[in-house]
Design a protein around this motif. Structure first.
Motif, PDB file in Angstrom:
ATOM      1  N   GLN A   1     -51.660  64.965 -41.552  1.00 29.81           N
ATOM      2  CA  GLN A   1     -51.941  65.699 -42.785  1.00 29.81           C
ATOM      3  C   GLN A   1     -51.813  67.196 -42.518  1.00 29.81           C
ATOM      4  N   ALA A   2     -51.196  67.904 -43.454  1.00 26.02           N
ATOM      5  CA  ALA A   2     -51.032  69.351 -43.303  1.00 26.02           C
ATOM      6  C   ALA A   2     -52.378  70.059 -43.470  1.00 26.02           C
ATOM      7  N   LEU A   3     -52.509  71.236 -42.833  1.00 26.39           N
ATOM      8  CA  LEU A   3     -53.755  72.000 -42.919  1.00 26.39           C
ATOM      9  C   LEU A   3     -53.788  72.818 -44.211  1.00 26.39           C
ATOM     10  N   THR A   4     -53.780  72.112 -45.347  1.00 21.71           N
ATOM     11  CA  THR A   4     -53.875  72.779 -46.651  1.00 21.71           C
ATOM     12  C   THR A   4     -55.343  72.882 -47.063  1.00 21.71           C
ATOM     13  N   ILE A   5     -55.605  73.764 -48.022  1.00 21.57           N
ATOM     14  CA  ILE A   5     -56.980  73.920 -48.525  1.00 21.57           C
ATOM     15  C   ILE A   5     -57.489  72.599 -49.090  1.00 21.57           C
ATOM     16  N   GLU A   6     -56.618  71.886 -49.818  1.00 19.49           N
ATOM     17  CA  GLU A   6     -57.019  70.611 -50.434  1.00 19.49           C
ATOM     18  C   GLU A   6     -57.401  69.582 -49.374  1.00 19.49           C
ATOM     19  N   ASN A   7     -56.616  69.479 -48.316  1.00 13.90           N
ATOM     20  CA  ASN A   7     -56.899  68.499 -47.260  1.00 13.90           C
ATOM     21  C   ASN A   7     -58.143  68.876 -46.461  1.00 13.90           C
ATOM     22  N   LEU A   8     -58.348  70.170 -46.243  1.00 11.71           N
ATOM     23  CA  LEU A   8     -59.559  70.615 -45.548  1.00 11.71           C
ATOM     24  C   LEU A   8     -60.796  70.330 -46.390  1.00 11.71           C
ATOM     25  N   GLU A   9     -60.695  70.557 -47.715  1.00 16.02           N
ATOM     26  CA  GLU A   9     -61.825  70.261 -48.603  1.00 16.02           C
ATOM     27  C   GLU A   9     -62.120  68.763 -48.644  1.00 16.02           C
ATOM     28  N   ALA A  10     -61.068  67.950 -48.596  1.00 13.37           N
ATOM     29  CA  ALA A  10     -61.254  66.494 -48.619  1.00 13.37           C
ATOM     30  C   ALA A  10     -61.965  66.004 -47.364  1.00 13.37           C
ATOM     31  N   ALA A  11     -61.784  66.713 -46.255  1.00 12.53           N
ATOM     32  CA  ALA A  11     -62.408  66.305 -44.995  1.00 12.53           C
ATOM     33  C   ALA A  11     -63.840  66.807 -44.861  1.00 12.53           C
ATOM     34  N   GLY A  12     -64.200  67.851 -45.605  1.00 15.46           N
ATOM     35  CA  GLY A  12     -65.527  68.437 -45.478  1.00 15.46           C
ATOM     36  C   GLY A  12     -66.405  68.168 -46.681  1.00 15.46           C
ATOM     37  N   SER A  13     -67.473  68.937 -46.787  1.00 15.92           N
ATOM     38  CA  SER A  13     -68.372  68.855 -47.940  1.00 15.92           C
ATOM     39  C   SER A  13     -68.810  70.260 -48.298  1.00 15.92           C
ATOM     40  N   THR A  14     -69.543  70.393 -49.391  1.00 17.20           N
ATOM     41  CA  THR A  14     -70.010  71.712 -49.800  1.00 17.20           C
ATOM     42  C   THR A  14     -70.907  72.326 -48.735  1.00 17.20           C
ATOM     43  N   ALA A  15     -71.804  71.519 -48.174  1.00 20.52           N
ATOM     44  CA  ALA A  15     -72.740  72.012 -47.161  1.00 20.52           C
ATOM     45  C   ALA A  15     -72.090  72.141 -45.787  1.00 20.52           C
ATOM     46  N   MET A  16     -71.064  71.338 -45.533  1.00 23.33           N
ATOM     47  CA  MET A  16     -70.402  71.348 -44.221  1.00 23.33           C
ATOM     48  C   MET A  16     -68.888  71.440 -44.407  1.00 23.33           C
ATOM     49  N   PRO A  17     -68.396  72.639 -44.725  1.00 27.53           N
ATOM     50  CA  PRO A  17     -66.948  72.782 -44.924  1.00 27.53           C
ATOM     51  C   PRO A  17     -66.192  72.671 -43.596  1.00 27.53           C
ATOM     52  N   ILE A  18     -64.983  72.135 -43.682  1.00 31.38           N
ATOM     53  CA  ILE A  18     -64.102  72.044 -42.516  1.00 31.38           C
ATOM     54  C   ILE A  18     -63.044  73.141 -42.634  1.00 31.38           C
ATOM     55  N   THR A  19     -62.924  73.942 -41.595  1.00 35.41           N
ATOM     56  CA  THR A  19     -61.956  75.044 -41.594  1.00 35.41           C
ATOM     57  C   THR A  19     -60.811  74.733 -40.639  1.00 35.41           C
ATOM     58  N   ARG A  20     -59.768  75.538 -40.736  1.00 32.75           N
ATOM     59  CA  ARG A  20     -58.633  75.414 -39.825  1.00 32.75           C
ATOM     60  C   ARG A  20     -59.082  75.544 -38.361  1.00 32.75           C
ATOM     61  N   GLY A  21     -60.041  76.456 -38.114  1.00 32.31           N
ATOM     62  CA  GLY A  21     -60.547  76.661 -36.759  1.00 32.31           C
ATOM     63  C   GLY A  21     -61.216  75.424 -36.187  1.00 32.31           C
ATOM     64  N   VAL A  22     -61.953  74.688 -37.023  1.00 37.34           N
ATOM     65  CA  VAL A  22     -62.604  73.458 -36.561  1.00 37.34           C
ATOM     66  C   VAL A  22     -61.568  72.431 -36.140  1.00 37.34           C
ATOM     67  N   ILE A  23     -60.522  72.280 -36.951  1.00 39.88           N
ATOM     68  CA  ILE A  23     -59.465  71.310 -36.629  1.00 39.88           C
ATOM     69  C   ILE A  23     -58.743  71.708 -35.348  1.00 39.88           C
ATOM     70  N   GLU A  24     -58.440  72.989 -35.188  1.00 38.12           N
ATOM     71  CA  GLU A  24     -57.742  73.449 -33.979  1.00 38.12           C
ATOM     72  C   GLU A  24     -58.611  73.249 -32.743  1.00 38.12           C
ATOM     73  N   ALA A  25     -59.924  73.465 -32.905  1.00 41.15           N
ATOM     74  CA  ALA A  25     -60.836  73.237 -31.775  1.00 41.15           C
ATOM     75  C   ALA A  25     -60.880  71.756 -31.404  1.00 41.15           C
ATOM     76  N   LEU A  26     -60.882  70.881 -32.404  1.00 39.84           N
ATOM     77  CA  LEU A  26     -60.884  69.440 -32.133  1.00 39.84           C
ATOM     78  C   LEU A  26     -59.599  69.007 -31.435  1.00 39.84           C
ATOM     79  N   ARG A  27     -58.465  69.623 -31.809  1.00 37.75           N
ATOM     80  CA  ARG A  27     -57.196  69.266 -31.173  1.00 37.75           C
ATOM     81  C   ARG A  27     -57.201  69.571 -29.681  1.00 37.75           C
ATOM     82  N   ASP A  28     -57.946  70.615 -29.277  1.00 32.02           N
ATOM     83  CA  ASP A  28     -58.001  71.021 -27.867  1.00 32.02           C
ATOM     84  C   ASP A  28     -59.124  70.333 -27.104  1.00 32.02           C
TER      85      ASP A  28
END
Length: 204
Positions: free
Chosen positions: A125-152
């Motif tokens: 899945q591409a790192l779009t705003i929509e896909n990041l919002e789908a993975a997170g929640s209002t209280a726990m948003p998922i950012t590009r940085g979180v995904i990049e950290a998980l990849r490493d």
């Protein structure tokens, strides 16, 4: 008045319409009050059934979570169950269905969040705003940085499962609190406020 008419004329319910009588819709305590509360929370007519377009929602949590009063009512009924009342002579007076509670919804949300997270981490899945919002929640948003950290991260699979679990719990609890809010709004509707049985049912 209902007693004088032996209940066949029903009782005045949400929006001033009679319900529960012969040939009338039953009084559906949870669903009806959830719909009314949803509309009141969004500044709409009490009996409005139309969905709210995301462009006019203006970030309000209720319409961002449920796009229509029917969607909010369906979620409420699934969680809390439903109680139907009729007042007419030849009717079954009360029917009840049980709700499932929040636990199954947390599991379903966990599976959705995990799939969304794994798609982002693997690059499916591409790192779009929509896909990041789908993975997170209002209280726990998922950012590009979180995904990049998980990849490493060598333990990315374990951490993704843990993160998905926390996000799912937060998401469902957020919705539970919103549901409480719309039910509390719904019981302020004048005809509900005058109905002690409905007040007691929503309090429980």
């Amino acid at each position: 008045e209902a007693e004088n008419n032996r209940g066949n004329n029903g009782v005045t319910w949400i929006g001033g319409q009679n319900a529960g009588g012969a040939g009338q819709e039953p009084i559906r305590v949870v669903g009806d009050i959830a719909r009314a509360g949803y509309n009141l929370s969004n500044g709409r007519g009490i009996t409005d059934t139309s969905p709210i377009d995301s462009n006019v929602c203006n970030g309000r949590l209720t319409c961002a979570t449920w796009s229509s009063p029917e969607a909010a009512a369906a979620w409420a009924i699934r969680v809390l169950g439903e109680t139907e009342h009729r007042t007419c002579d030849a009717c079954t007076k009360t029917q009840a269905t049980a709700g499932v509670g929040l636990t199954p919804l947390i599991q379903e949300e966990y599976e959705r969040k995990l799939q969304a997270l794994q798609g982002l981490v693997t690059g499916a899945q591409a790192l779009t705003i929509e896909n990041l919002e789908a993975a997170g929640s209002t209280a726990m948003p998922i950012t590009r940085g979180v995904i990049e950290a998980l990849r490493d991260e060598p333990d990315q699979n374990l951490l993704a499962h843990r993160l998905a679990s926390e996000i799912a719990l937060a998401t469902v609890l957020e919705r539970g609190l919103l549901l409480q809010r719309i039910l509390l709004a719904g019981v302020k509707e004048p005809n509900v406020a005058a109905n002690r049985l409905a007040q007691d049912a929503i309090s429980r």
